[in-house]
Design an enzyme around this catalytic site. Structure first.
Site, PDB file in Angstrom:
ATOM      1  N   ASN A  46       0.864  -1.186   0.000  1.00 45.49           N
ATOM      2  CA  ASN A  46       0.000   0.000   0.000  1.00 45.49           C
ATOM      3  C   ASN A  46       0.900   1.236   0.000  1.00 45.49           C
ATOM      4  O   ASN A  46       1.457   1.600   1.021  1.00 45.49           O
ATOM      5  CB  ASN A  46      -0.903  -0.005   1.245  1.00 45.49           C
ATOM      6  CG  ASN A  46      -1.748   1.250   1.334  1.00 45.49           C
ATOM      7  OD1 ASN A  46      -1.888   1.996   0.356  1.00 45.49           O
ATOM      8  ND2 ASN A  46      -2.317   1.503   2.510  1.00 45.49           N
ATOM      9  N   TRP A  47       1.002   1.851  -1.169  1.00 40.18           N
ATOM     10  CA  TRP A  47       1.913   2.991  -1.294  1.00 40.18           C
ATOM     11  C   TRP A  47       1.316   4.294  -0.790  1.00 40.18           C
ATOM     12  O   TRP A  47       2.001   5.323  -0.752  1.00 40.18           O
ATOM     13  CB  TRP A  47       2.337   3.165  -2.754  1.00 40.18           C
ATOM     14  CG  TRP A  47       3.332   2.148  -3.216  1.00 40.18           C
ATOM     15  CD1 TRP A  47       3.892   1.144  -2.481  1.00 40.18           C
ATOM     16  CD2 TRP A  47       3.899   2.045  -4.528  1.00 40.18           C
ATOM     17  NE1 TRP A  47       4.766   0.421  -3.256  1.00 40.18           N
ATOM     18  CE2 TRP A  47       4.795   0.961  -4.519  1.00 40.18           C
ATOM     19  CE3 TRP A  47       3.725   2.761  -5.709  1.00 40.18           C
ATOM     20  CZ2 TRP A  47       5.518   0.579  -5.640  1.00 40.18           C
ATOM     21  CZ3 TRP A  47       4.439   2.390  -6.827  1.00 40.18           C
ATOM     22  CH2 TRP A  47       5.331   1.307  -6.794  1.00 40.18           C
ATOM     23  N   LYS A  48       0.022   4.270  -0.475  1.00 40.95           N
ATOM     24  CA  LYS A  48      -0.651   5.507  -0.020  1.00 40.95           C
ATOM     25  C   LYS A  48      -0.363   6.638  -1.012  1.00 40.95           C
ATOM     26  O   LYS A  48      -0.354   6.393  -2.223  1.00 40.95           O
ATOM     27  CB  LYS A  48      -0.197   5.857   1.402  1.00 40.95           C
ATOM     28  CG  LYS A  48      -0.249   4.646   2.337  1.00 40.95           C
ATOM     29  CD  LYS A  48      -0.112   5.011   3.769  1.00 40.95           C
ATOM     30  CE  LYS A  48      -0.039   3.753   4.602  1.00 40.95           C
ATOM     31  NZ  LYS A  48      -0.229   3.971   6.016  1.00 40.95           N
ATOM     32  N   HIS A  93      -9.719   1.220   4.490  1.00 40.02           N
ATOM     33  CA  HIS A  93      -8.467   1.426   5.228  1.00 40.02           C
ATOM     34  C   HIS A  93      -8.730   2.423   6.363  1.00 40.02           C
ATOM     35  O   HIS A  93      -9.535   3.344   6.216  1.00 40.02           O
ATOM     36  CB  HIS A  93      -7.385   1.956   4.281  1.00 40.02           C
ATOM     37  CG  HIS A  93      -6.018   1.966   4.892  1.00 40.02           C
ATOM     38  ND1 HIS A  93      -5.613   2.954   5.765  1.00 40.02           N
ATOM     39  CD2 HIS A  93      -4.975   1.112   4.770  1.00 40.02           C
ATOM     40  CE1 HIS A  93      -4.364   2.686   6.153  1.00 40.02           C
ATOM     41  NE2 HIS A  93      -3.963   1.580   5.567  1.00 40.02           N
ATOM     42  N   GLU A 149      -7.205   4.872   7.331  1.00 36.03           N
ATOM     43  CA  GLU A 149      -7.011   6.287   6.963  1.00 36.03           C
ATOM     44  C   GLU A 149      -8.230   6.811   6.218  1.00 36.03           C
ATOM     45  O   GLU A 149      -8.599   7.982   6.365  1.00 36.03           O
ATOM     46  CB  GLU A 149      -5.716   6.436   6.136  1.00 36.03           C
ATOM     47  CG  GLU A 149      -4.490   6.323   7.043  1.00 36.03           C
ATOM     48  CD  GLU A 149      -3.243   5.792   6.362  1.00 36.03           C
ATOM     49  OE1 GLU A 149      -3.161   5.815   5.123  1.00 36.03           O
ATOM     50  OE2 GLU A 149      -2.343   5.348   7.096  1.00 36.03           O
ATOM     51  N   GLU A 184      -5.718  -4.779  10.750  1.00 34.98           N
ATOM     52  CA  GLU A 184      -4.753  -3.691  10.911  1.00 34.98           C
ATOM     53  C   GLU A 184      -5.083  -2.870  12.157  1.00 34.98           C
ATOM     54  O   GLU A 184      -5.921  -1.954  12.108  1.00 34.98           O
ATOM     55  CB  GLU A 184      -4.807  -2.761   9.697  1.00 34.98           C
ATOM     56  CG  GLU A 184      -4.360  -3.394   8.405  1.00 34.98           C
ATOM     57  CD  GLU A 184      -3.690  -2.377   7.500  1.00 34.98           C
ATOM     58  OE1 GLU A 184      -2.551  -2.627   7.094  1.00 34.98           O
ATOM     59  OE2 GLU A 184      -4.286  -1.329   7.215  1.00 34.98           O
ATOM     60  N   GLY A 230       2.074   2.574  10.657  1.00 32.74           N
ATOM     61  CA  GLY A 230       3.026   3.668  10.512  1.00 32.74           C
ATOM     62  C   GLY A 230       3.699   4.094  11.805  1.00 32.74           C
ATOM     63  O   GLY A 230       4.378   5.116  11.852  1.00 32.74           O
ATOM     64  N   SER A 260       3.205  -1.796  10.596  1.00 28.73           N
ATOM     65  CA  SER A 260       4.635  -1.778  10.896  1.00 28.73           C
ATOM     66  C   SER A 260       5.336  -3.114  10.607  1.00 28.73           C
ATOM     67  O   SER A 260       6.227  -3.542  11.349  1.00 28.73           O
ATOM     68  CB  SER A 260       4.883  -1.328  12.348  1.00 28.73           C
ATOM     69  OG  SER A 260       4.432   0.009  12.518  1.00 28.73           O
ATOM     70  N   GLY A 264       2.761  -0.966   4.378  1.00 26.10           N
ATOM     71  CA  GLY A 264       2.806   0.431   3.958  1.00 26.10           C
ATOM     72  C   GLY A 264       4.235   0.882   3.733  1.00 26.10           C
ATOM     73  O   GLY A 264       4.841   0.637   2.687  1.00 26.10           O
ATOM     74  N   GLY A 265       4.816   1.547   4.726  1.00 26.62           N
ATOM     75  CA  GLY A 265       6.139   2.159   4.597  1.00 26.62           C
ATOM     76  C   GLY A 265       7.214   1.245   4.031  1.00 26.62           C
ATOM     77  O   GLY A 265       8.003   1.646   3.171  1.00 26.62           O
TER      78      GLY A 265
HETATM   79  C1  PEP Z   1      -0.887   0.328   5.922  1.00 23.75           C
HETATM   80  O1  PEP Z   1      -0.749   1.349   5.275  1.00 23.75           O
HETATM   81  O2  PEP Z   1      -1.888  -0.339   5.786  1.00 23.75           O
HETATM   82  C2  PEP Z   1       0.200  -0.057   6.824  1.00 23.75           C
HETATM   83  C3  PEP Z   1       0.097  -1.193   7.450  1.00 23.75           C
HETATM   84  O3  PEP Z   1       1.260   0.810   6.940  1.00 23.75           O
HETATM   85  P1  PEP Z   1       2.664   0.492   7.681  1.00 23.75           P
HETATM   86  O4  PEP Z   1       3.165  -0.818   7.134  1.00 23.75           O
HETATM   87  O5  PEP Z   1       3.538   1.644   7.279  1.00 23.75           O
HETATM   88  O6  PEP Z   1       2.406   0.427   9.127  1.00 23.75           O
END
Ligand code: PEP
Length: 276
Positions: free
Chosen positions: A23-25, A112, A114, A184, A190, A230, A251-252
């Site tokens: 997930n590049w957001k 999600h 967010e 999640e 994040g 994370s 994500g990151g």
């Molecule tokens: C996400 O964006 O769904 C996520 C899990 O981000 P991260 O891996 O950065 O915590």
């Protein structure tokens, strides 16, 4: 239905093919996306074939990434991060499910945290979006999870139950069997503070029991449950070693091809490729 991976010596038993999703957001324009996806494709070989990988870039990158995946036969599925529930209409700034389907998008992240938190997407909108994604033969990755306050109050299961009651109510048992649910915990996203694999496993098991109650044993056996929050190359294997966790939403750590490929490799190590 998810593709089956035969169990073998040294592998994690089970019939669900793991799905690891990037997930590049709101990161990477289409030029950066082109380089990143090509780099990732080059890093994935036969040992990683047991793992299905989806990449979810921003909307403006989708056409570029689609053509790259198709043109170079990369072992990647195209994903989107969100869509609107309506087929078309006066919804400035939104994207409709049929637009994604025309780009050969296979997976769509729905609900999600967010989207829920920053853009006020409620459970009913999540349910309507799940229906839209299914109408166009794409696979939803439904995100559920509790806040830190809910967790501290011991309300994790209650939160998951409330979110899934509305969401699963929008789907048939067959649709449940082929969907993906990402657990999640919001506090882990994040933050650099992942859930423990034991807590994530408990939540995934609970989610599977809710799918069983809503859609029956076949739905529960088919649904793939990801952990997200994370994830990195060091902790990835711990999560997917848990029998109820069938992949990761990242994500990151998915933004750089080298780091994301390490995560995929760690997951592949827990499974045995059907080709090996
Ligand atoms: C996400 O964006 O769904 C996520 C899990 O981000 P991260 O891996 O950065 O915590």
């Amino acid at each position: 239905m998810p593709e089956a991976v035969p169990a073998g010596p040294g592998s994690r038993p089970g019939a669900r093919r793991p799905l690891v999703s990037a997930n590049w957001k709101m990161h990477h324009d289409h030029i950066v996306a082109l380089h990143t996806v090509r780099d990732l494709g080059l890093r994935l070989g036969e040992p990683e074939a047991a793992v299905e990988v989806s990449v979810h870039p921003p909307f403006t990158d989708l056409r570029t990434v689609q053509l790259l995946i198709e043109g170079e036969h990369l072992p990647l599925a195209l994903g989107a991060q969100h869509c609107h529930s309506a087929e078309e209409g006066a919804f400035t700034g939104e994207i409709a499910a049929p637009m994604l389907a025309r780009l050969s998008v296979r997976y769509v992240i729905v609900g999600h945290s967010e989207r829920r938190g920053l853009f006020k997407m409620d459970d009913e909108q999540v349910a309507a979006t799940l229906r839209a994604v299914r109408r166009h033969a794409m696979v939803p990755i439904l995100c559920v999870g509790e806040s830190a306050i809910e967790r501290d109050a011991g309300a994790t299961e209650g939160r998951l139950q409330a979110q899934l009651k509305v969401a699963l109510g929008a789907l048939s048992a067959k649709e449940m069997a082929s969907m993906v649910i990402a657990y999640e915990p919001i506090w882990a996203i994040g933050s650099g503070r992942a859930a423990t694999h034991v807590d994530a496993s408990d939540a995934a098991g609970f989610i599977r029991s809710l799918v069983a109650a809503a859609g029956g044993a076949e739905a529960a056996a088919g649904v793939r449950i990801q952990y997200g929050g994370s994830v990195n190359a060091e902790n990835a294997a711990d999560f997917v070693a848990e029998p109820d966790i069938d992949g990761l939403l990242v994500g990151g750590a998915s933004l750089q091809a080298a780091e994301f490929a390490e995560i995929i490799r760690a997951v592949a190590g827990c499974y045995r490729s059907s080709a090996s």
